[in-house]
Design a protein around this motif. Structure first.
Motif, PDB file in Angstrom:
ATOM      1  N   ARG A 135     -22.681 108.555 -41.327  1.00 32.80           N
ATOM      2  CA  ARG A 135     -22.885 109.258 -42.588  1.00 32.80           C
ATOM      3  C   ARG A 135     -24.352 109.636 -42.782  1.00 32.80           C
ATOM      4  O   ARG A 135     -25.264 108.896 -42.410  1.00 32.80           O
ATOM      5  CB  ARG A 135     -22.400 108.396 -43.759  1.00 32.80           C
ATOM      6  CG  ARG A 135     -20.883 108.286 -43.795  1.00 32.80           C
ATOM      7  CD  ARG A 135     -20.397 107.329 -44.853  1.00 32.80           C
ATOM      8  NE  ARG A 135     -20.716 107.743 -46.198  1.00 32.80           N
ATOM      9  CZ  ARG A 135     -20.025 108.634 -46.912  1.00 32.80           C
ATOM     10  NH1 ARG A 135     -18.966 109.223 -46.360  1.00 32.80           N
ATOM     11  NH2 ARG A 135     -20.371 108.930 -48.138  1.00 32.80           N
ATOM     12  N   SER A 136     -24.549 110.781 -43.397  1.00 33.39           N
ATOM     13  CA  SER A 136     -25.889 111.277 -43.681  1.00 33.39           C
ATOM     14  C   SER A 136     -26.589 110.385 -44.709  1.00 33.39           C
ATOM     15  O   SER A 136     -25.945 109.677 -45.498  1.00 33.39           O
ATOM     16  CB  SER A 136     -25.787 112.707 -44.225  1.00 33.39           C
ATOM     17  OG  SER A 136     -26.987 113.110 -44.831  1.00 33.39           O
ATOM     18  N   GLU A 138     -28.062 111.679 -47.101  1.00 34.11           N
ATOM     19  CA  GLU A 138     -28.025 112.481 -48.324  1.00 34.11           C
ATOM     20  C   GLU A 138     -26.777 112.242 -49.167  1.00 34.11           C
ATOM     21  O   GLU A 138     -26.721 112.703 -50.308  1.00 34.11           O
ATOM     22  CB  GLU A 138     -28.118 113.976 -47.969  1.00 34.11           C
ATOM     23  CG  GLU A 138     -29.385 114.364 -47.225  1.00 34.11           C
ATOM     24  CD  GLU A 138     -30.637 114.008 -48.015  1.00 34.11           C
ATOM     25  OE1 GLU A 138     -30.665 114.275 -49.232  1.00 34.11           O
ATOM     26  OE2 GLU A 138     -31.574 113.444 -47.418  1.00 34.11           O
ATOM     27  N   HIS A 245     -22.817 118.653 -43.376  1.00 36.43           N
ATOM     28  CA  HIS A 245     -23.994 117.973 -43.926  1.00 36.43           C
ATOM     29  C   HIS A 245     -23.730 116.515 -44.282  1.00 36.43           C
ATOM     30  O   HIS A 245     -24.668 115.742 -44.492  1.00 36.43           O
ATOM     31  CB  HIS A 245     -24.461 118.705 -45.191  1.00 36.43           C
ATOM     32  CG  HIS A 245     -23.435 118.701 -46.292  1.00 36.43           C
ATOM     33  ND1 HIS A 245     -22.339 119.536 -46.282  1.00 36.43           N
ATOM     34  CD2 HIS A 245     -23.336 117.948 -47.410  1.00 36.43           C
ATOM     35  CE1 HIS A 245     -21.607 119.305 -47.354  1.00 36.43           C
ATOM     36  NE2 HIS A 245     -22.186 118.347 -48.059  1.00 36.43           N
ATOM     37  N   SER A 247     -22.480 114.175 -42.400  1.00 37.21           N
ATOM     38  CA  SER A 247     -22.670 113.242 -41.290  1.00 37.21           C
ATOM     39  C   SER A 247     -23.731 113.765 -40.340  1.00 37.21           C
ATOM     40  O   SER A 247     -24.053 114.960 -40.332  1.00 37.21           O
ATOM     41  CB  SER A 247     -21.350 113.010 -40.539  1.00 37.21           C
ATOM     42  OG  SER A 247     -20.927 114.204 -39.888  1.00 37.21           O
ATOM     43  N   THR A 248     -24.276 112.862 -39.519  1.00 35.93           N
ATOM     44  CA  THR A 248     -25.337 113.227 -38.581  1.00 35.93           C
ATOM     45  C   THR A 248     -24.938 113.035 -37.125  1.00 35.93           C
ATOM     46  O   THR A 248     -25.646 113.495 -36.236  1.00 35.93           O
ATOM     47  CB  THR A 248     -26.601 112.385 -38.848  1.00 35.93           C
ATOM     48  OG1 THR A 248     -26.281 110.992 -38.715  1.00 35.93           O
ATOM     49  CG2 THR A 248     -27.145 112.658 -40.247  1.00 35.93           C
TER      50      THR A 248
END
Length: 290
Positions: A135-136, A138, A245, A247-248
């Motif tokens: 997970r991001s 943000e 956006h 997740s990374t």
């Protein structure tokens, strides 16, 4: 059992519940009970969150009250709630006190909690791996942790021509609510992992888990097969979906490693509670799924 989760409901039948075996029971009795002294705290918490993250919006959500089996069917008792109330109850520093008060007043620890129903998917690829996402930083909840694709079913998708802030239970039909519950998890996979819907099987509901880190918020955990291999899924993910956006990184874990994850993997401690619950439910059900 991991203290982060409580298995609230597990499908007793081989293979999980299909959509045609799930019903929704909608009633205002299933809504959060307001507690007058706490309502200003909810409003203040929302205002504070919005100042820090102005892109947040107060969407309508289904509130999970309880579930019961009716022969071969599963009946979900649902009300309505919203994201604002979720942050102001389940994520409030006062959540333990609210749960104690619920038990004292009504014999229900969740009575004063928003408890929006979440959804998550154990997505099984064509080469026998499961998909997890980092997970991001943000996102508003569980930033940086490892999760499965998921989100929330949306009441606005089960009604037509009603502004989201005006949705009431009498605008909703039980059949369309169940349809949205099952459709929402496929939509989350599409938007988060960029997988076309035609590559996904019909979801099977494995059970329901309470997230004890967020004061008992419930999540419906599904099993979904994907017709693509891990490498094909990775290629799709790197192209970016509508919710890229959130997740990374994408992580693939083999079926064998998932089955022993709780006992033998450092990854277990990086998982969000709902992902832990989904892994646990899959581990109990897998002989009848694969």
């Amino acid at each position: 059992m991991d203290p982060d989760i409580t298995l609230l409901l597990q499908c007793p039948e081989p293979g999980g519940w299909s959509q045609d075996r799930v019903q929704a029971e909608l009633s205002p009795d299933n809504n959060r009970r307001p507690l007058p002294k706490h309502e200003p705290t909810i409003a203040a918490a929302w205002d504070s969150r919005r100042r820090d993250k102005p892109w947040l919006f107060n969407g309508a959500k289904f509130r999970f009250h309880s579930a019961r089996r009716r022969g071969e069917l599963l009946a979900l008792r649902l009300g309505l709630t919203c994201y604002r109330d979720y942050l102001g109850t389940n994520w409030s520093p006062e959540a333990p006190a609210l749960q104690r008060r619920g038990l004292e007043d009504l014999g229900d620890s969740q009575a004063y909690m928003a408890d929006p129903l979440g959804v998550g998917a154990m997505m099984f690829t064509a080469d026998h791996s499961f998909v997890f996402l980092r997970r991001s930083q943000e996102v508003a909840e569980a930033a940086g942790q490892v999760d499965i694709p998921g989100g929330h079913p949306e009441p606005k998708e089960a009604v037509r021509d009603v502004p989201e802030e005006s949705i009431r239970l009498d605008h909703l039909s039980p059949e369309l609510v169940v349809r949205e519950l099952f459709a929402s998890i496929l939509g989350e996979i599409r938007d988060e992992v960029n997988i076309p819907l035609e590559s996904l099987s019909s979801p099977l509901l494995l059970g329901i888990v309470r997230n004890n880190r967020s004061a008992g918020r419930a999540s419906a955990e599904f099993y979904v097969r994907c017709g693509l291999t891990s490498e094909q899924v990775r290629e799709r993910y790197l192209l970016g979906g509508a919710e890229a956006h959130e997740s990374t990184n994408i992580i693939f874990i083999s079926q064998q490693d998932v089955l022993k994850m709780e006992e033998a993997s450092d990854m277990w401690h990086e998982l969000c509670p709902s992902a832990k619950g989904a892994v646990k439910l899959y581990s109990l059900a897998h002989p009848n799924l694969d």
